[in-house]
Write an enzyme that holds these catalytic residues in place. Structure first.
Site, PDB file in Angstrom:
ATOM      1  N   LYS A   1      -0.989   5.045  -1.873  1.00 40.92           N
ATOM      2  CA  LYS A   1      -0.040   5.974  -2.515  1.00 40.92           C
ATOM      3  C   LYS A   1       0.315   7.145  -1.580  1.00 40.92           C
ATOM      4  CE  LYS A   1      -1.444   4.999  -7.297  1.00 40.92           C
ATOM      5  NZ  LYS A   1      -2.636   4.142  -7.070  1.00 40.92           N
TER       6      LYS A   1
ATOM      7  N   LYS B   1      -6.048  -5.903  -4.245  1.00 40.49           N
ATOM      8  CA  LYS B   1      -5.687  -4.494  -4.123  1.00 40.49           C
ATOM      9  C   LYS B   1      -6.957  -3.695  -3.861  1.00 40.49           C
ATOM     10  CE  LYS B   1      -4.845  -1.382  -7.419  1.00 40.49           C
ATOM     11  NZ  LYS B   1      -4.201  -0.595  -8.506  1.00 40.49           N
TER      12      LYS B   1
END
Length: 472
Positions: free
Chosen positions: A301, A268
């Site tokens: 996001k 990530k």
């Protein structure tokens, strides 16, 4: 009382004909108190009469039997400043996953509110769910008692039943006011005589919990190619560990990734925190992904309207769509954000998977309840692109193609000064039914990141295997 009975007849809350009741028996009279929500004067009168019956009873909470009695319980709660808890008809597979909503403590007492009692089954079902969470249903108040054994069935469990009206009283009133033909009155009275003791229907067996499949079996069910690839990697490497090296220098990001790459299924990134970002960094990350067999998840996001996120995804400095296998998004703007990202993936000509941020690990976050439920419902409409969720638990186990990635995981529970809450791999994977743990500081902040990564990998993998074995 005659005025209320006549009013109930006039608004067709009391009907005559042939009706099948919940208990399964056929009845010449049907009581449909659901309609009273459209008549505030009737709803208010019903609540007033109930309160007169129960005002001297000591109880901590009201609980209306869903759904007809919920508005009655709500009126009682508001009018008399009494706390209320709410029972769901069925437990959701996502969100909080609870049957009894509200704030309460063990051993507090509850007054159950019901519109009609026939066999008592609905009250008994509600009482059981209340008892399962530690509450004590001591009394029930009902508007109409059909006089068919329900009161006796409930009181056999030790709980008292109070009622405002009986079916006989309703029939006598309607007869006095010439509302019914003589033959219908005779038919109803004979029905009451023949059905004075209705037994509680046998409880339906609880639905079986979906068993946990291996990642190999789940891979075969995935409509999204990246999800299929991820599950295959997890099975091959026996790793459901995602690593987040939150550092700000290119060299350190690459060093840590190369070091722990053999232990992870996913890297990530927060690419916009890298101070010396260049295109070579992307090339090297992709090379490490090929070398160590993991997918790349850019934790961007996205949270804007569709057209804007499409540009953010495909353009600018980072050109995320050119190298990330997985991205994530908030559903706050609505499903248009999914459409925008899907167009960006198509424009890039690559297989990409989207994760929706259904829940978060930070203290006080607002990704809860109805918002989480909306994420699940939307994901099911975009199954070719939405591959799962960032969440604190498994949300829809009946759809095993969906994956759950949980942040805020460490080997010991705790938190930090900025509100991050940490849970353990055993809890997240084994108890809360997530799939992949997301770990950052717990690994790169350790003296030996590789050894620490192995601890997390083993803990998460073993917790998942225990779930699979328990389902055999």
């Amino acid at each position: 009382m005659d005025d209320l009975i006549n009013r109930l007849f006039d608004i067709q809350a009391v009907k005559f004909g042939e009706f099948k009741l919940k208990s399964g028996i056929m009845s010449p009279i049907y009581l449909d108190l659901r309609v009273i929500v459209s008549f505030p004067d009737v709803l208010s009168k019903v609540a007033d009469l109930m309160w007169e019956k129960v005002k001297d009873i000591q109880f901590d909470h009201l609980c209306g039997v869903p759904y007809t009695a919920l508005p009655i319980a709500t009126v009682l709660s508001v009018m008399h400043s009494k706390s209320m808890v709410m029972r769901r008809k069925e437990k959701k597979a996502y969100g909080t996953g609870v049957l009894i909503e509200g704030r309460f403590t063990k051993d507090q007492t509850v007054l159950i509110v019901e519109d009609i009692i026939t066999s008592g089954a609905s009250i008994l079902e509600t009482a059981k769910d209340l008892e399962d969470v530690g509450l004590r249903p001591t009394h029930s108040i009902v508007m109409i008692n059909r006089e068919q054994g329900g009161q006796a069935n409930v009181e056999a469990t030790g709980s008292k039943v109070l009622s405002i009206l009986t079916l006989s009283e309703i029939l006598e009133c309607l007869e006095r006011h010439n509302k019914l033909e003589a033959d219908m009155i005779t038919k109803v009275r004979q029905f009451l005589k023949d059905n004075s003791a209705v037994s509680v229907p046998a409880a339906k067996p609880a639905p079986s919990k979906p068993k946990t499949l291996s990642f190999k079996d789940r891979a075969a069910l995935c409509p999204n190619p990246v999800a299929k690839r991820l599950f295959t990697i997890i099975e091959e490497k026996q790793s459901n560990l995602s690593f987040n090296p939150d550092v700000t220098k290119k060299a350190e990001l690459l060093r840590l990734t190369d070091l722990v790459g053999p232990k992870i299924c996913m890297l990530k990134t927060h690419i916009d925190v890298i101070e010396d970002f260049d295109e070579d960094l992307v090339v090297q990350i992709k090379n490490l992904a090929a070398k160590h067999n993991f997918v790349i998840f850019e934790d961007r996001k996205f949270a804007d309207i569709g057209n804007t996120v499409q540009l953010q995804f495909t353009s600018g400095v980072y050109k995320i769509a050119q190298w990330a296998d997985i991205v994530n998004a908030h559903l706050v703007p609505g499903p248009g954000i999914i459409d925008g990202l899907a167009k960006g993936a198509k424009e890039a000509g690559r297989d990409i998977g989207l994760l929706l941020l259904a829940e978060m690990s930070s203290k006080g976050n607002l990704a809860t309840g109805a918002y989480t439920e909306a994420n699940v419902a939307t994901a099911l409409q975009y199954k070719d692109f939405v591959m799962g969720f960032i969440s604190m638990r498994g949300l829809a186990p009946e759809h095993p193609y969906l994956t759950y990635i949980t942040p805020g995981v460490q080997l010991a529970k705790g938190g930090d000064a900025l509100g991050q809450q940490y849970d353990t791999p055993e809890s997240v994977i084994g108890e809360k039914c997530s799939d992949i743990i997301q770990v950052g500081r717990g690994i790169f902040g350790a003296a030996d990141p590789l050894a620490e990564a192995e601890k997390y990998r083993a803990a998460a993998w073993n917790a998942y295997q225990a779930r699979v074995n328990a389902a055999q």
